[in-house]
Motif scaffolding. Sequence first.
Motif, PDB file in Angstrom:
ATOM      1  N   LEU A 208       0.822  -1.207   0.000  1.00  0.00           N
ATOM      2  CA  LEU A 208       0.000   0.000   0.000  1.00  0.00           C
ATOM      3  C   LEU A 208       0.857   1.259   0.000  1.00  0.00           C
ATOM      4  O   LEU A 208       0.534   2.250  -0.658  1.00  0.00           O
ATOM      5  CB  LEU A 208      -0.934  -0.004   1.210  1.00  0.00           C
ATOM      6  CG  LEU A 208      -2.046  -1.058   1.206  1.00  0.00           C
ATOM      7  CD1 LEU A 208      -2.723  -1.139   2.561  1.00  0.00           C
ATOM      8  CD2 LEU A 208      -3.067  -0.741   0.119  1.00  0.00           C
ATOM      9  N   SER A 212       0.973   4.063  -3.140  1.00  0.00           N
ATOM     10  CA  SER A 212       0.398   5.364  -2.788  1.00  0.00           C
ATOM     11  C   SER A 212       1.434   6.470  -2.751  1.00  0.00           C
ATOM     12  O   SER A 212       1.081   7.638  -2.578  1.00  0.00           O
ATOM     13  CB  SER A 212      -0.294   5.277  -1.425  1.00  0.00           C
ATOM     14  OG  SER A 212       0.653   4.980  -0.407  1.00  0.00           O
ATOM     15  N   VAL A 219       1.005   5.714   5.784  1.00  0.00           N
ATOM     16  CA  VAL A 219      -0.053   4.769   5.400  1.00  0.00           C
ATOM     17  C   VAL A 219      -0.606   4.067   6.638  1.00  0.00           C
ATOM     18  O   VAL A 219      -1.818   3.882   6.770  1.00  0.00           O
ATOM     19  CB  VAL A 219       0.486   3.741   4.387  1.00  0.00           C
ATOM     20  CG1 VAL A 219      -0.540   2.631   4.152  1.00  0.00           C
ATOM     21  CG2 VAL A 219       0.811   4.421   3.069  1.00  0.00           C
ATOM     22  N   PRO A 234      -6.332   2.848   2.459  1.00  0.00           N
ATOM     23  CA  PRO A 234      -5.776   3.129   1.122  1.00  0.00           C
ATOM     24  C   PRO A 234      -5.805   1.884   0.271  1.00  0.00           C
ATOM     25  O   PRO A 234      -5.662   0.763   0.774  1.00  0.00           O
ATOM     26  CB  PRO A 234      -4.340   3.567   1.427  1.00  0.00           C
ATOM     27  CG  PRO A 234      -4.362   4.011   2.856  1.00  0.00           C
ATOM     28  CD  PRO A 234      -5.385   3.157   3.526  1.00  0.00           C
TER      29      PRO A 234
END
Length: 237
Positions: A208, A212, A219, A234
């Motif tokens: 993730l 991102s 995160v 996310p």
Amino acid sequence: MTRHVHQALAEASAALVGEHDVAGTARAMVGGVLRSVDGEICGIMLGNNLGVLEVLTCGSHRAEELDLFEGLSVGGPCADAWHGDTVVTASLDEARRDWPDVAEAMRAAGLGSVAAVPLRWYREPLGALVVFWTGAADVTADDRAVLQAFADLSMLLVIHADRVSVRSAAQRVDAALAGRVIIEEAKGVLAHEENLTMEHAYDRLRQLADVSALTLTDVARRIVRNAAMGGEKPTAG
């Protein structure tokens, strides 16, 4: 890596966590570079606020070599590595084709090949580390990795030139540990929501973060915050 490379990198790293000044430590660092890749001359060049390269340090003060570095501030492998954010290598013949003035200075100094690697901060190139050899150098992938490691250490040296007190260091340690706590909490959330083991939950967290373009800690904070609010985490594409 050879013993010389290990020792040189260890010495450079150790210098950054003790009492040091930029000029002295940078000079020692270029010596480590030369020992690691069997180079003849090494220098560190930084782009100033006018967009011109300036010499931070070089491993020699012979007139011919000072002339060489003066020429590098105008154009050549360092400028190409800096502006192109890439490793640049060239033999003397290749230098004659691409940078005639630099090639002539290389010839006058008895040098036969060159490599320059970018100095980066947050992926932004801010200068270059350059190495010259007397003969034709075969710059291997391992050599490039070693040179980039020294370039990264050089950038850390410049950016973190100010002394950090022990108290401030302790505060940063506490912040790092707090970040670790939030990562563990996020792993727990992912493990519960996606029925994962803790090991796989960590892999999922890294995935993730990668997609991102956020840090792992950022995160993790989002995942924990969203779980508390009943929101969505996310997504990975």
